[in-house]
Design a protein around this motif. Structure first.
Motif, short mmCIF file in Angstrom:
data_model
loop_
_atom_site.label_atom_id
_atom_site.label_comp_id
_atom_site.label_asym_id
_atom_site.label_seq_id
_atom_site.Cartn_x
_atom_site.Cartn_y
_atom_site.Cartn_z
N ARG A 1 -13.19 5.75 21.28
CA ARG A 1 -13.41 6.33 22.61
C ARG A 1 -14.37 5.46 23.44
NH1 ARG A 1 -16.21 10.05 25.78
NH2 ARG A 1 -14.84 11.56 26.83
N ALA A 2 -15.42 4.95 22.79
CA ALA A 2 -16.34 4.06 23.50
C ALA A 2 -15.63 2.78 23.93
CB ALA A 2 -17.53 3.74 22.62
N LEU A 3 -14.78 2.24 23.07
CA LEU A 3 -14.05 1.01 23.39
C LEU A 3 -13.01 1.24 24.48
CD1 LEU A 3 -13.53 -0.42 19.79
CD2 LEU A 3 -15.24 -1.12 21.49
N ALA A 4 -12.55 2.49 24.61
CA ALA A 4 -11.58 2.80 25.67
C ALA A 4 -12.15 2.55 27.06
CB ALA A 4 -11.11 4.25 25.54
N GLY A 5 -13.48 2.62 27.18
CA GLY A 5 -14.12 2.36 28.46
C GLY A 5 -14.20 0.89 28.81
N GLN A 6 -13.64 0.03 27.94
CA GLN A 6 -13.65 -1.42 28.14
C GLN A 6 -15.07 -1.96 28.41
OE1 GLN A 6 -10.75 -2.06 31.29
NE2 GLN A 6 -9.03 -1.66 29.91
N PRO A 7 -15.99 -1.68 27.49
CA PRO A 7 -17.39 -2.08 27.72
C PRO A 7 -17.63 -3.57 27.52
CG PRO A 7 -17.15 -1.15 25.55
CD PRO A 7 -15.81 -1.00 26.21
N ASP A 8 -18.64 -4.06 28.21
CA ASP A 8 -19.16 -5.40 27.96
C ASP A 8 -20.27 -5.35 26.92
OD1 ASP A 8 -17.52 -6.61 29.89
OD2 ASP A 8 -18.90 -6.09 31.49
N ALA A 9 -20.92 -4.19 26.81
CA ALA A 9 -22.00 -4.00 25.85
C ALA A 9 -21.88 -2.61 25.24
CB ALA A 9 -23.36 -4.18 26.52
N LEU A 10 -22.32 -2.50 23.99
CA LEU A 10 -22.19 -1.26 23.25
C LEU A 10 -23.53 -0.94 22.59
CD1 LEU A 10 -19.98 0.85 22.33
CD2 LEU A 10 -19.76 -0.52 20.26
N ILE A 11 -23.91 0.33 22.64
CA ILE A 11 -25.10 0.81 21.94
C ILE A 11 -24.65 1.75 20.84
CG2 ILE A 11 -27.24 2.12 22.13
CD1 ILE A 11 -27.45 1.22 25.03
N ALA A 12 -25.09 1.49 19.62
CA ALA A 12 -24.75 2.34 18.47
C ALA A 12 -26.05 2.92 17.93
CB ALA A 12 -24.04 1.52 17.40
N ASP A 13 -26.17 4.25 17.98
CA ASP A 13 -27.42 4.92 17.63
C ASP A 13 -27.28 5.66 16.30
OD1 ASP A 13 -29.90 6.05 17.59
OD2 ASP A 13 -29.50 7.53 19.16
N GLU A 14 -27.77 5.04 15.23
CA GLU A 14 -27.77 5.67 13.89
C GLU A 14 -26.38 6.19 13.52
OE1 GLU A 14 -30.21 5.66 11.82
OE2 GLU A 14 -32.13 5.74 12.84
N ILE A 15 -25.35 5.40 13.74
CA ILE A 15 -23.99 5.92 13.63
C ILE A 15 -23.52 6.13 12.19
CG2 ILE A 15 -23.31 4.93 15.84
CD1 ILE A 15 -21.83 2.75 14.29
N THR A 16 -24.28 5.67 11.22
CA THR A 16 -23.88 5.90 9.83
C THR A 16 -24.78 6.90 9.11
OG1 THR A 16 -25.18 4.03 9.03
CG2 THR A 16 -22.88 3.60 9.62
N SER A 17 -25.88 7.31 9.73
CA SER A 17 -26.85 8.14 9.03
C SER A 17 -26.33 9.54 8.72
CB SER A 17 -28.15 8.24 9.83
OG SER A 17 -27.93 8.85 11.08
N ALA A 18 -25.34 10.03 9.48
CA ALA A 18 -24.80 11.36 9.24
C ALA A 18 -23.58 11.33 8.31
CB ALA A 18 -24.42 12.02 10.57
#
Length: 325
Positions: A149-166
């Motif tokens: 879903r984040a990539l669908a926005g065609q970003p130039d930059a991405l922020i990933a916040d603790e995406i594996t901790s859960a």
């Protein structure tokens, strides 16, 4: 890809300053790992970048443009810690991904459906999952959907916040491999936030260490993690389990019982001095830490370390600019 720059960013909530004058650069196409304990301000800094926390001072720039001036469909996207809370439980996976696409980018239902299928394949999910609801998927699968879903926005930059901790330990590695693969394939600039130093080491080109709202050390990942200049960084590394020491170290420590300072009333001088194992708590000759802020003259020190007694000299790395570390 675009350079993401935090230029003296501050975030305040009433009397508390959660982020205090942070300057940090995520170079184009690189991964910066941001590490620190809970309450250090990592997530607040990330939320400020995407407009979810108020920027009280400074600017966040993407490709030289203040993010507050970017269009609604921003080329800066964020993946959150809890994948379920970031997805509408009543929308199918395909609908959630389609919603994030820039308006007019894929005219026609068939084009949008094809893009959804491409994105699901990119994150290693069967395109047939597009008809499923989030509740019908596992945590790891939902996090893959959140990434799509984040990539669908065609970003130039991405922020990933603790995406594996859960996630379960058994699927964390697969998600991390996916993130690294996608970042390299799309040449994304990425700010990856974690409290896990092993994860930071695995993914990051550069590392920034955050404590009590400030960056206290920053530089190339291998240098910072093998030759840390700030006592807090060394303490984080010492606390991390490894094959060479037991999971729980029961040896008494001079600073083990020291409580973190109240963020509403940060200590004068060096903010880490009440817990520092090499500071005035254990050495009477280091009273300088009690009265002088080491961040004010950090630029010439190695890794721009906010410590009076770190090694001096060297050049300021591209990851951080200015003395407001």
């Amino acid at each position: 890809m675009s350079e993401l720059v935090f230029d003296s960013v501050s975030v305040r909530y009433g009397r508390m300053t959660a982020v205090d004058g942070v300057s940090l650069t995520v170079p184009a196409g690189k991964v910066v790992g941001l590490v620190g304990e809970s309450g250090s301000g990592k997530s607040t800094l990330a939320r400020a970048a995407v407009g979810l926390s108020p920027v009280s001072g400074g600017r966040v720039l993407l490709g030289g443009t203040d993010v507050r001036q970017l269009p609604r469909r921003r080329p800066l996207q964020m993946v959150f810690q809890d994948p379920y809370s970031s997805l509408n439980p009543r929308m199918t996976i395909g609908e959630s991904i389609t919603e994030a696409m820039p308006r007019g980018a894929f005219p026609g239902r068939a084009a949008r459906r094809a893009e959804v299928a491409r994105l699901l394949e990119l994150v290693n999910l069967d395109p047939d999952r597009a008809e499923h609801l989030p509740g019908q998927m596992s945590g790891g699968q939902r996090q893959r959907v959140a990434l799509a879903r984040a990539l669908a926005g065609q970003p130039d930059a991405l922020i990933a916040d603790e995406i594996t901790s859960a996630l379960d330990v058994s699927v964390q590695g697969a998600v991390l491999n996916l993130v690294r693969s996608v970042q390299r394939q799309l040449d994304l600039s990425m700010l990856f936030i974690s409290h896990n130093l092993a994860v930071i080491r695995y993914l990051s080109d550069l590392v920034a260490v955050m404590y009590l709202g400030r960056i206290v050390e920053a530089g190339p990942a291998e240098q910072v993690l093998t030759d840390p200049q700030h006592p807090y960084t060394r303490d984080l590394l010492d606390a991390a389990p490894s094959a060479h020491k037991p999971l729980f170290d029961l040896e008494p420590s001079t600073t083990a019982d020291a409580e973190p300072p109240d963020p509403h009333h940060p200590p004068a001088g060096c903010r880490y001095h009440p817990r520092c194992p090499v500071g005035p708590l254990v050495r009477n000759d280091r009273e300088l830490c009690l009265r002088a802020d080491p961040a004010e003259d950090a630029a010439p020190r190695r890794h721009v370390a906010a410590c009076h007694f770190s090694e001096s000299g060297g050049h300021e790395p591209a990851i951080s600019r200015g003395a407001s570390v």
